[in-house]
Structures are given as C-alpha cells and as structure tokens.
Design a protein around this motif. Sequence first.
Motif, PDB file in Angstrom:
ATOM      1  N   ALA A 203       0.836  -1.211   0.000  1.00 35.70           N
ATOM      2  CA  ALA A 203       0.000   0.000   0.000  1.00 35.70           C
ATOM      3  C   ALA A 203       0.870   1.261   0.000  1.00 35.70           C
ATOM      4  O   ALA A 203       0.593   2.217  -0.733  1.00 35.70           O
ATOM      5  N   LEU A 204       1.936   1.268   0.795  1.00 32.13           N
ATOM      6  CA  LEU A 204       2.834   2.425   0.834  1.00 32.13           C
ATOM      7  C   LEU A 204       3.568   2.575  -0.494  1.00 32.13           C
ATOM      8  O   LEU A 204       3.709   3.680  -1.009  1.00 32.13           O
ATOM      9  N   ARG A 205       4.009   1.478  -1.060  1.00 28.06           N
ATOM     10  CA  ARG A 205       4.691   1.524  -2.359  1.00 28.06           C
ATOM     11  C   ARG A 205       3.751   2.059  -3.440  1.00 28.06           C
ATOM     12  O   ARG A 205       4.150   2.899  -4.251  1.00 28.06           O
ATOM     13  N   ALA A 206       2.501   1.623  -3.441  1.00 27.20           N
ATOM     14  CA  ALA A 206       1.526   2.110  -4.431  1.00 27.20           C
ATOM     15  C   ALA A 206       1.269   3.606  -4.226  1.00 27.20           C
ATOM     16  O   ALA A 206       1.183   4.370  -5.196  1.00 27.20           O
ATOM     17  N   HIS A 207       1.147   4.034  -2.972  1.00 24.29           N
ATOM     18  CA  HIS A 207       0.950   5.456  -2.665  1.00 24.29           C
ATOM     19  C   HIS A 207       2.143   6.266  -3.171  1.00 24.29           C
ATOM     20  O   HIS A 207       1.970   7.320  -3.789  1.00 24.29           O
ATOM     21  N   LEU A 208       3.334   5.782  -2.924  1.00 25.21           N
ATOM     22  CA  LEU A 208       4.552   6.451  -3.359  1.00 25.21           C
ATOM     23  C   LEU A 208       4.568   6.590  -4.890  1.00 25.21           C
ATOM     24  O   LEU A 208       4.843   7.669  -5.418  1.00 25.21           O
ATOM     25  N   GLU A 209       4.266   5.533  -5.589  1.00 29.41           N
ATOM     26  CA  GLU A 209       4.280   5.579  -7.052  1.00 29.41           C
ATOM     27  C   GLU A 209       3.229   6.547  -7.594  1.00 29.41           C
ATOM     28  O   GLU A 209       3.494   7.274  -8.544  1.00 29.41           O
TER      29      GLU A 209
ATOM     30  N   LYS B  61       9.677   9.881  10.581  1.00 37.08           N
ATOM     31  CA  LYS B  61       9.573   9.146   9.321  1.00 37.08           C
ATOM     32  C   LYS B  61      10.131  10.038   8.220  1.00 37.08           C
ATOM     33  O   LYS B  61       9.571  11.077   7.889  1.00 37.08           O
ATOM     34  N   ARG B  62      11.266   9.658   7.668  1.00 38.22           N
ATOM     35  CA  ARG B  62      11.959  10.477   6.683  1.00 38.22           C
ATOM     36  C   ARG B  62      11.810   9.868   5.292  1.00 38.22           C
ATOM     37  O   ARG B  62      11.997   8.670   5.104  1.00 38.22           O
ATOM     38  N   CYS B  63      11.486  10.721   4.331  1.00 36.58           N
ATOM     39  CA  CYS B  63      11.440  10.324   2.924  1.00 36.58           C
ATOM     40  C   CYS B  63      12.416  11.228   2.185  1.00 36.58           C
ATOM     41  O   CYS B  63      12.247  12.450   2.156  1.00 36.58           O
ATOM     42  N   ARG B  64      13.427  10.632   1.621  1.00 32.98           N
ATOM     43  CA  ARG B  64      14.475  11.368   0.900  1.00 32.98           C
ATOM     44  C   ARG B  64      14.434  10.909  -0.558  1.00 32.98           C
ATOM     45  O   ARG B  64      14.487   9.703  -0.825  1.00 32.98           O
ATOM     46  N   ILE B  65      14.344  11.848  -1.482  1.00 34.87           N
ATOM     47  CA  ILE B  65      14.282  11.523  -2.903  1.00 34.87           C
ATOM     48  C   ILE B  65      15.466  12.168  -3.607  1.00 34.87           C
ATOM     49  O   ILE B  65      15.604  13.383  -3.623  1.00 34.87           O
TER      50      ILE B  65
ATOM     51  N   VAL C 204      15.703  16.071  -2.395  1.00 37.25           N
ATOM     52  CA  VAL C 204      14.655  16.704  -1.591  1.00 37.25           C
ATOM     53  C   VAL C 204      14.288  15.711  -0.505  1.00 37.25           C
ATOM     54  O   VAL C 204      14.445  14.504  -0.681  1.00 37.25           O
ATOM     55  N   GLU C 205      13.808  16.215   0.623  1.00 34.61           N
ATOM     56  CA  GLU C 205      13.388  15.300   1.679  1.00 34.61           C
ATOM     57  C   GLU C 205      12.351  15.952   2.567  1.00 34.61           C
ATOM     58  O   GLU C 205      12.190  17.174   2.565  1.00 34.61           O
ATOM     59  N   ALA C 206      11.670  15.101   3.309  1.00 29.50           N
ATOM     60  CA  ALA C 206      10.660  15.568   4.257  1.00 29.50           C
ATOM     61  C   ALA C 206      10.625  14.596   5.430  1.00 29.50           C
ATOM     62  O   ALA C 206      10.921  13.408   5.285  1.00 29.50           O
ATOM     63  N   VAL C 207      10.254  15.131   6.586  1.00 29.14           N
ATOM     64  CA  VAL C 207      10.111  14.334   7.806  1.00 29.14           C
ATOM     65  C   VAL C 207       8.709  14.579   8.340  1.00 29.14           C
ATOM     66  O   VAL C 207       8.243  15.721   8.374  1.00 29.14           O
TER      67      VAL C 207
ATOM     68  N   TYR D 221       3.184   8.151   4.952  1.00 23.28           N
ATOM     69  CA  TYR D 221       2.323   8.707   3.911  1.00 23.28           C
ATOM     70  C   TYR D 221       2.469  10.228   3.846  1.00 23.28           C
ATOM     71  O   TYR D 221       2.584  10.810   2.770  1.00 23.28           O
ATOM     72  N   ALA D 222       2.494  10.879   5.005  1.00 22.22           N
ATOM     73  CA  ALA D 222       2.667  12.341   5.040  1.00 22.22           C
ATOM     74  C   ALA D 222       4.063  12.730   4.564  1.00 22.22           C
ATOM     75  O   ALA D 222       4.222  13.732   3.849  1.00 22.22           O
ATOM     76  N   ALA D 223       5.076  11.963   4.925  1.00 28.79           N
ATOM     77  CA  ALA D 223       6.439  12.255   4.477  1.00 28.79           C
ATOM     78  C   ALA D 223       6.561  12.104   2.965  1.00 28.79           C
ATOM     79  O   ALA D 223       7.190  12.931   2.294  1.00 28.79           O
ATOM     80  N   VAL D 224       5.947  11.077   2.409  1.00 30.17           N
ATOM     81  CA  VAL D 224       5.955  10.867   0.958  1.00 30.17           C
ATOM     82  C   VAL D 224       5.232  12.016   0.257  1.00 30.17           C
ATOM     83  O   VAL D 224       5.711  12.537  -0.754  1.00 30.17           O
ATOM     84  N   ASP D 225       4.079  12.427   0.791  1.00 32.77           N
ATOM     85  CA  ASP D 225       3.331  13.531   0.190  1.00 32.77           C
ATOM     86  C   ASP D 225       4.163  14.803   0.143  1.00 32.77           C
ATOM     87  O   ASP D 225       4.265  15.466  -0.891  1.00 32.77           O
TER      88      ASP D 225
END
Length: 101
Positions: free
Chosen positions: A15-21, A54-58, A70-73, A78-82
């Motif tokens: 579900a997280l992978r699908a949301h990310l894509e 929860k860190r999302c780094r792209i 770019v990154e967000a915490v 889900y919020a970090a990915v958004d």
Amino acid sequence: MRIEVRSSGFTTSEALRAHLERRLGSAIARRADGILRLVVRMRDENGPRGGLDKRCRIEFELRGGPRQVVEAVAGDFYAAVDAASRRLGRAVDRALDRPLG
C-alpha cells in the motif's frame, strides 16, 4: 526513468509503495522525460519510540544536470511521501526551467 525504493528500519508495504508511485507520478508527470533516475529512501529514525521521525528522501538525476535531493520528515510515511513528492515537483520544475549556460 528508473525508480528505486529503499527502506531502513521497517518493511515497505504494498500500500505504501503504491501510494509512493502515485504521488511521484503526479508530481513529475509533465516532466518525466527530463528525469533519468529517482532513488527514494525511507527511514524510520526512532523506531518504536515514535514521533516526527519518518523520513522520505528523494534523490533525482536530470538529463544533462547534477544529482539533486529533496526530503521531508513527518509523523507517518504517507505524510512524508506527500511532502517530499511536492518538493520534488517544485525542484524538477525549477531545474528544468532554468536557462542553460
């Protein structure tokens, strides 16, 4: 364009992978042809202690351009990915709209 997804401190759910894509797709849809590669790193920094960890780094690489990040915490992935996806869209637009030379 290649997309690599890596996670640390947790297992990425389907579900997280699908949301990310979905989020990445909508963030860069107009500019996908200018992007060579995306590497997404997600990390749970505090583990079970919780918090805004929860860190999302792209990392992205543009055709004819340098690698950028770019990154967000946030409190959940889900919020970090958004947030990181929004930042990605803005960064790609800025980089590709910049005049060469």
